[in-house]
Design an enzyme around this catalytic site. Structure first.
Site, PDB file in Angstrom:
ATOM      1  N   ASP A   1       0.824  -1.232   0.016  1.00  0.00           N
ATOM      2  CA  ASP A   1      -0.103  -0.007   0.012  1.00  0.00           C
ATOM      3  C   ASP A   1       1.097   1.205   0.190  1.00  0.00           C
ATOM      4  OD1 ASP A   1      -0.907  -0.551   3.417  1.00  0.00           O
ATOM      5  OD2 ASP A   1       0.819   0.794   2.528  1.00  0.00           O
TER       6      ASP A   1
ATOM      7  N   LYS B   1      -4.748   3.252  -2.606  1.00  0.00           N
ATOM      8  CA  LYS B   1      -5.881   4.082  -2.289  1.00  0.00           C
ATOM      9  C   LYS B   1      -5.722   5.283  -3.240  1.00  0.00           C
ATOM     10  CE  LYS B   1      -7.305   1.035   0.351  1.00  0.00           C
ATOM     11  NZ  LYS B   1      -6.754   0.530   1.818  1.00  0.00           N
TER      12      LYS B   1
ATOM     13  N   MET C   1      -5.428   9.326  11.355  1.00  0.00           N
ATOM     14  CA  MET C   1      -6.309   9.908  10.090  1.00  0.00           C
ATOM     15  C   MET C   1      -7.317  10.860  10.690  1.00  0.00           C
ATOM     16  SD  MET C   1      -7.415   6.100   8.619  1.00  0.00           S
ATOM     17  CE  MET C   1      -7.597   5.117  10.154  1.00  0.00           C
TER      18      MET C   1
HETATM   19  N1  SAH Z   1      -1.234   0.124   9.807  1.00  0.00           N
HETATM   20  C1  SAH Z   1      -0.723   1.580  10.044  1.00  0.00           C
HETATM   21  C2  SAH Z   1      -1.818   2.521   9.958  1.00  0.00           C
HETATM   22  C3  SAH Z   1      -2.880   2.916   8.759  1.00  0.00           C
HETATM   23  S1  SAH Z   1      -4.069   4.172   8.786  1.00  0.00           S
HETATM   24  C4  SAH Z   1      -0.097   1.706  11.044  1.00  0.00           C
HETATM   25  O1  SAH Z   1      -0.023   0.770  11.979  1.00  0.00           O
HETATM   26  O2  SAH Z   1       0.719   2.391  11.320  1.00  0.00           O
HETATM   27  C5  SAH Z   1      -2.942   5.262   8.380  1.00  0.00           C
HETATM   28  C6  SAH Z   1      -2.803   6.286   9.126  1.00  0.00           C
HETATM   29  O3  SAH Z   1      -1.754   5.891  10.052  1.00  0.00           O
HETATM   30  C7  SAH Z   1      -2.410   7.734   8.583  1.00  0.00           C
HETATM   31  O4  SAH Z   1      -3.503   8.491   8.542  1.00  0.00           O
HETATM   32  C8  SAH Z   1      -1.609   8.620  10.067  1.00  0.00           C
HETATM   33  O5  SAH Z   1      -2.575   8.866  11.022  1.00  0.00           O
HETATM   34  C9  SAH Z   1      -1.053   7.148  10.519  1.00  0.00           C
HETATM   35  N2  SAH Z   1       0.422   7.038  10.043  1.00  0.00           N
HETATM   36  C10 SAH Z   1       0.902   6.125   9.508  1.00  0.00           C
HETATM   37  N3  SAH Z   1       2.197   6.609   8.992  1.00  0.00           N
HETATM   38  C11 SAH Z   1       2.411   7.733   9.628  1.00  0.00           C
HETATM   39  C12 SAH Z   1       3.741   8.511   9.490  1.00  0.00           C
HETATM   40  N4  SAH Z   1       5.098   8.010   9.071  1.00  0.00           N
HETATM   41  N5  SAH Z   1       3.578   9.654  10.303  1.00  0.00           N
HETATM   42  C13 SAH Z   1       2.525   9.958  10.831  1.00  0.00           C
HETATM   43  N6  SAH Z   1       1.454   9.152  10.857  1.00  0.00           N
HETATM   44  C14 SAH Z   1       1.417   7.952  10.336  1.00  0.00           C
END
Ligand code: SAH
Length: 226
Positions: free
Chosen positions: A36, A56, A161
């Site tokens: 993804d 997405k 998010m």
């Molecule tokens: N499975 C992922 C989350 C997916 S939902 C996990 O465990 O991290 C996607 C959300 O994750 C984004 O909208 C944001 O809120 C957060 N996110 C993912 N990577 C990020 C990063 N490098 N810095 C800040 N927020 C992050």
């Protein structure tokens, strides 16, 4: 033909240094990698097999979740070793749970390789504690983007998010926290363009203006300690 195997792999939230050794081994072994858009480009570069984006919005065509299931099952039935690479951890807002159910129902061998979730790793990397002796005894992770959902009860909240819902979030946070409660918006942690904004519940939604995604919100007294 022998069945292949599907690995649901967490890539962690940042660059390759936060990848687990197991995730690295699977990336090197997998013949096909479905990934993804939250997977760091330097991690994708470590994958040796064919790379298929299952994006997405904003990253190639949107792939319906059922289509991802169909592809995973089809590839495994061809005898291939497949990695389904998720940003962070596959089981945290990553649809990994649905993929497990689909693979189980299809009788396809699979294994989950946990990854460092942004919910915990991003604050930690920036020196922000989620718990603190005597100040915060619990934290909760929730999605920030659905205004109809009640916020969980915990001393510290980590909201994923959040960016498109900051106005509604402010109202809901004000029901639970005093307006001067500190918060942090953490954007692109571990990626180029990383940005941190510190403020108070009362500073929403303006504090988030122009912030790049992905970003998450940490709210609670612990933010004031950092
Ligand atoms: N499975 C992922 C989350 C997916 S939902 C996990 O465990 O991290 C996607 C959300 O994750 C984004 O909208 C944001 O809120 C957060 N996110 C993912 N990577 C990020 C990063 N490098 N810095 C800040 N927020 C992050």
């Amino acid at each position: 033909m022998a069945l292949g195997k599907v690995y649901l792999v967490g890539a962690g939230f940042g660059g390759p240094e936060h990848l687990t050794l197991k995730a690295l081994r699977v990336l090197e072994e997998a013949e096909v990698v479905l990934h993804d858009r939250l997977v760091h480009p330097e991690i994708l570069a470590l994958a040796r097999g064919e790379k298929v984006p299952v994006g997405k919005e904003g990253y190639g065509p949107k792939t319906p979740q059922e289509e991802i299931h169909r592809r995973l099952i089809h590839l495994a039935r061809q005898g291939l070793v497949v990695a389904r690479l998720h940003g962070g951890d596959p089981m945290v807002f990553g649809r990994g749970g649905e993929e497990v159910l689909a693979l189980k129902a299809a009788g396809v061998p699979f294994e989950v390789v946990p990854g460092l979730t942004s919910a915990v790793g991003a604050p930690s990397l920036l020196g922000l504690p989620l718990t603190f002796r005597g100040r915060a005894r619990s934290f909760a992770v929730a999605t920030g983007h659905d205004p109809s959902q009640p916020l969980p009860q915990a001393d510290t909240l980590v909201l994923l998010m959040p960016l498109h819902a900051l106005t509604g979030l402010k109202a809901r946070l004000m029901e639970r926290f005093p307006p001067e409660t500190p918060l942090a918006l953490l954007a692109r942690v571990g990626w180029p363009g990383e940005e941190v904004r510190l403020g108070r519940v009362a500073d929403l939604p303006g504090l988030g203006e122009g912030l790049p995604s992905p970003a998450l919100l940490v709210v609670g007294e612990v933010v004031g300690l950092a």
